[in-house]
Structures are given as structure tokens and as C-alpha cells.
Design a protein around this motif. Structure first.
Motif, PDB file in Angstrom:
ATOM      1  N   PRO A   7       0.817  -1.219   0.000  1.00 36.09           N
ATOM      2  CA  PRO A   7       0.000   0.000   0.000  1.00 36.09           C
ATOM      3  C   PRO A   7       0.853   1.273   0.000  1.00 36.09           C
ATOM      4  O   PRO A   7       0.481   2.278  -0.616  1.00 36.09           O
ATOM      5  N   ALA A   8       1.991   1.252   0.673  1.00 37.54           N
ATOM      6  CA  ALA A   8       2.867   2.421   0.698  1.00 37.54           C
ATOM      7  C   ALA A   8       3.402   2.723  -0.698  1.00 37.54           C
ATOM      8  O   ALA A   8       3.436   3.885  -1.128  1.00 37.54           O
ATOM      9  N   LEU A   9       3.829   1.709  -1.428  1.00 37.46           N
ATOM     10  CA  LEU A   9       4.317   1.902  -2.793  1.00 37.46           C
ATOM     11  C   LEU A   9       3.204   2.400  -3.717  1.00 37.46           C
ATOM     12  O   LEU A   9       3.428   3.265  -4.563  1.00 37.46           O
ATOM     13  N   ALA A  10       2.013   1.853  -3.551  1.00 36.71           N
ATOM     14  CA  ALA A  10       0.884   2.291  -4.368  1.00 36.71           C
ATOM     15  C   ALA A  10       0.544   3.751  -4.085  1.00 36.71           C
ATOM     16  O   ALA A  10       0.298   4.539  -5.010  1.00 36.71           O
ATOM     17  N   THR A  13       3.251   6.032  -5.570  1.00 36.22           N
ATOM     18  CA  THR A  13       3.102   6.113  -7.026  1.00 36.22           C
ATOM     19  C   THR A  13       1.960   7.055  -7.391  1.00 36.22           C
ATOM     20  O   THR A  13       2.105   7.911  -8.274  1.00 36.22           O
ATOM     21  N   LEU A  14       0.841   6.917  -6.719  1.00 33.62           N
ATOM     22  CA  LEU A  14      -0.297   7.788  -6.965  1.00 33.62           C
ATOM     23  C   LEU A  14       0.050   9.236  -6.656  1.00 33.62           C
ATOM     24  O   LEU A  14      -0.281  10.147  -7.424  1.00 33.62           O
ATOM     25  N   VAL A  18       0.060  12.454  -9.319  1.00 31.03           N
ATOM     26  CA  VAL A  18      -0.723  13.668  -9.050  1.00 31.03           C
ATOM     27  C   VAL A  18       0.179  14.902  -9.069  1.00 31.03           C
ATOM     28  O   VAL A  18      -0.163  15.926  -9.666  1.00 31.03           O
ATOM     29  N   VAL A  19       1.347  14.809  -8.449  1.00 33.96           N
ATOM     30  CA  VAL A  19       2.280  15.940  -8.446  1.00 33.96           C
ATOM     31  C   VAL A  19       2.733  16.261  -9.859  1.00 33.96           C
ATOM     32  O   VAL A  19       2.782  17.426 -10.269  1.00 33.96           O
ATOM     33  N   PHE A  20       3.060  15.247 -10.641  1.00 34.07           N
ATOM     34  CA  PHE A  20       3.467  15.453 -12.032  1.00 34.07           C
ATOM     35  C   PHE A  20       2.350  16.101 -12.839  1.00 34.07           C
ATOM     36  O   PHE A  20       2.593  17.004 -13.652  1.00 34.07           O
ATOM     37  N   ALA A  21       1.109  15.679 -12.623  1.00 31.82           N
ATOM     38  CA  ALA A  21      -0.026  16.256 -13.343  1.00 31.82           C
ATOM     39  C   ALA A  21      -0.218  17.728 -12.998  1.00 31.82           C
ATOM     40  O   ALA A  21      -0.465  18.558 -13.880  1.00 31.82           O
TER      41      ALA A  21
END
Length: 55
Positions: A7-10, A13-14, A18-21
Motif C-alpha cells: 500500500p505504501a508503494l501504491a 506512485t499515486l 498527481v504531483v506530475f499532473a
């Protein structure tokens, strides 16, 4: 350990996506507000055979 890691990796990644977007959106808004920025070849008043603006 594995119950926490997946869950931490997921989540990381999310969060990264979001930051990139948001960063990409901000760059687009700044470019749209700049009168000196080159127009896209998809713009109605730009020659479609010209060099793309992002290249």
C-alpha cells in the motif's frame, strides 16, 4: 512488512502521478497566458505544416 510495503508503494506512485499532473498543468497555464509563446500546429490560425511548438 509486506502488508505495509505494497500500500505504501501504491500511495507513493499515486502521489507522484498527481504531483506530475499538477506541475504539467501549471506549465500549460503559464504557456497559455504568454503572448510570445509559439502557437501549436493544431491552432486554427497556425500553418499545419509548421514546426511543432514543443520541439
Amino acid at each position: 512488512m509486506v502488508d505495509f510495503l505494497l500500500p505504501a508503494l501504491a500511495f507513493m506512485t499515486l502521489l507522484g502521478v498527481v504531483v506530475f499532473a499538477f506541475m504539467s498543468q501549471e506549465k500549460i497555464h503559464k504557456r497559455m497566458d504568454d503572448d510570445k509563446a509559439r502557437k501549436s500546429t493544431l491552432a486554427a490560425d497556425k500553418d499545419s505544416h509548421g514546426k511543432p511548438a514543443d520541439v
